[in-house]
Design a protein around this motif. Structure first.
Motif, PDB file in Angstrom:
ATOM      1  N   ALA A 161      85.902   7.821  -6.589  1.00 31.07           N
ATOM      2  CA  ALA A 161      86.175   6.409  -6.365  1.00 31.07           C
ATOM      3  C   ALA A 161      87.413   6.040  -7.192  1.00 31.07           C
ATOM      4  N   PRO A 162      88.041   4.899  -6.906  1.00 31.52           N
ATOM      5  CA  PRO A 162      89.260   4.532  -7.639  1.00 31.52           C
ATOM      6  C   PRO A 162      89.120   4.582  -9.159  1.00 31.52           C
ATOM      7  N   ALA A 163      88.038   4.065  -9.706  1.00 28.50           N
ATOM      8  CA  ALA A 163      87.863   4.076 -11.167  1.00 28.50           C
ATOM      9  C   ALA A 163      87.737   5.505 -11.690  1.00 28.50           C
ATOM     10  N   GLN A 164      87.033   6.358 -10.959  1.00 27.26           N
ATOM     11  CA  GLN A 164      86.892   7.756 -11.365  1.00 27.26           C
ATOM     12  C   GLN A 164      88.231   8.484 -11.294  1.00 27.26           C
ATOM     13  N   LEU A 165      89.024   8.153 -10.290  1.00 24.13           N
ATOM     14  CA  LEU A 165      90.347   8.752 -10.144  1.00 24.13           C
ATOM     15  C   LEU A 165      91.244   8.372 -11.322  1.00 24.13           C
ATOM     16  N   GLU A 166      91.166   7.131 -11.767  1.00 24.03           N
ATOM     17  CA  GLU A 166      91.957   6.687 -12.927  1.00 24.03           C
ATOM     18  C   GLU A 166      91.524   7.400 -14.204  1.00 24.03           C
ATOM     19  N   VAL A 167      90.220   7.599 -14.371  1.00 27.05           N
ATOM     20  CA  VAL A 167      89.722   8.324 -15.546  1.00 27.05           C
ATOM     21  C   VAL A 167      90.224   9.760 -15.519  1.00 27.05           C
ATOM     22  N   LEU A 168      90.149  10.397 -14.348  1.00 23.18           N
ATOM     23  CA  LEU A 168      90.627  11.775 -14.228  1.00 23.18           C
ATOM     24  C   LEU A 168      92.118  11.861 -14.509  1.00 23.18           C
ATOM     25  N   ARG A 169      92.879  10.901 -14.021  1.00 31.23           N
ATOM     26  CA  ARG A 169      94.329  10.885 -14.284  1.00 31.23           C
ATOM     27  C   ARG A 169      94.601  10.794 -15.784  1.00 31.23           C
ATOM     28  N   ALA A 170      93.908   9.913 -16.476  1.00 33.13           N
ATOM     29  CA  ALA A 170      94.101   9.770 -17.923  1.00 33.13           C
ATOM     30  C   ALA A 170      93.718  11.064 -18.651  1.00 33.13           C
ATOM     31  N   GLN A 171      92.637  11.689 -18.225  1.00 38.93           N
ATOM     32  CA  GLN A 171      92.220  12.941 -18.859  1.00 38.93           C
ATOM     33  C   GLN A 171      93.236  14.058 -18.614  1.00 38.93           C
ATOM     34  N   MET A 172      93.774  14.129 -17.400  1.00 40.67           N
ATOM     35  CA  MET A 172      94.783  15.145 -17.088  1.00 40.67           C
ATOM     36  C   MET A 172      96.068  14.899 -17.878  1.00 40.67           C
ATOM     37  N   ASP A 173      96.464  13.633 -18.017  1.00 42.68           N
ATOM     38  CA  ASP A 173      97.644  13.307 -18.821  1.00 42.68           C
ATOM     39  C   ASP A 173      97.449  13.768 -20.261  1.00 42.68           C
ATOM     40  N   ARG A 174      96.251  13.535 -20.826  1.00 35.16           N
ATOM     41  CA  ARG A 174      95.960  13.982 -22.191  1.00 35.16           C
ATOM     42  C   ARG A 174      95.998  15.501 -22.288  1.00 35.16           C
TER      43      ARG A 174
ATOM     44  N   LEU B 276      97.624  17.638 -20.394  1.00 31.66           N
ATOM     45  CA  LEU B 276      99.009  18.101 -20.297  1.00 31.66           C
ATOM     46  C   LEU B 276      99.777  17.840 -21.586  1.00 31.66           C
ATOM     47  N   GLY B 277      99.520  16.715 -22.220  1.00 32.91           N
ATOM     48  CA  GLY B 277     100.155  16.421 -23.500  1.00 32.91           C
ATOM     49  C   GLY B 277      99.765  17.414 -24.576  1.00 32.91           C
ATOM     50  N   ILE B 278      98.496  17.762 -24.625  1.00 28.48           N
ATOM     51  CA  ILE B 278      97.997  18.757 -25.590  1.00 28.48           C
ATOM     52  C   ILE B 278      98.647  20.112 -25.322  1.00 28.48           C
ATOM     53  N   ARG B 279      98.726  20.482 -24.042  1.00 31.10           N
ATOM     54  CA  ARG B 279      99.352  21.760 -23.670  1.00 31.10           C
ATOM     55  C   ARG B 279     100.816  21.781 -24.059  1.00 31.10           C
ATOM     56  N   GLU B 280     101.531  20.698 -23.800  1.00 23.62           N
ATOM     57  CA  GLU B 280     102.959  20.637 -24.147  1.00 23.62           C
ATOM     58  C   GLU B 280     103.154  20.691 -25.650  1.00 23.62           C
ATOM     59  N   ALA B 281     102.287  20.015 -26.402  1.00 16.45           N
ATOM     60  CA  ALA B 281     102.402  20.036 -27.860  1.00 16.45           C
ATOM     61  C   ALA B 281     102.146  21.440 -28.394  1.00 16.45           C
ATOM     62  N   ALA B 282     101.175  22.121 -27.823  1.00 11.42           N
ATOM     63  CA  ALA B 282     100.874  23.495 -28.260  1.00 11.42           C
ATOM     64  C   ALA B 282     102.036  24.414 -27.920  1.00 11.42           C
ATOM     65  N   ALA B 283     102.638  24.236 -26.755  1.00 12.94           N
ATOM     66  CA  ALA B 283     103.774  25.065 -26.359  1.00 12.94           C
ATOM     67  C   ALA B 283     104.961  24.821 -27.295  1.00 12.94           C
TER      68      ALA B 283
END
Length: 68
Positions: free
Chosen positions: A42-55, A57-64
């Motif tokens: 649902a839209p709210a679940q999609l927004e939560v997933l987007r925020a989690q994926m952004d986090r 990716l940020g963690i992965r980029e910081a580790a790299a």
């Protein structure tokens, strides 16, 4: 018993009428078999997933950055 799920290399779709995103996934079982299905968001679940994926990716980029 299902051990985990992974994304399938197909595009996510969005149904504007139903207001749902559909993400193809594979369910993996202990015996090594898999089954393809969809994760419906649902839209709210999609927004939560987007925020989690952004986090994630940020963690992965910081580790790299620490490895370079």
């Amino acid at each position: 018993m299902i051990t985990h799920a992974t994304a399938v290399r197909r595009d996510i779709t969005y149904n504007h009428v139903e207001q749902q995103a559909t993400l193809p996934i594979a369910l993996h079982r202990l015996d090594g078999t898999t089954e393809t299905t969809t994760l419906v968001l649902a839209p709210a679940q999609l927004e939560v997933l987007r925020a989690q994926m952004d986090r994630a990716l940020g963690i992965r980029e910081a580790a790299a950055g620490h490895l370079a």
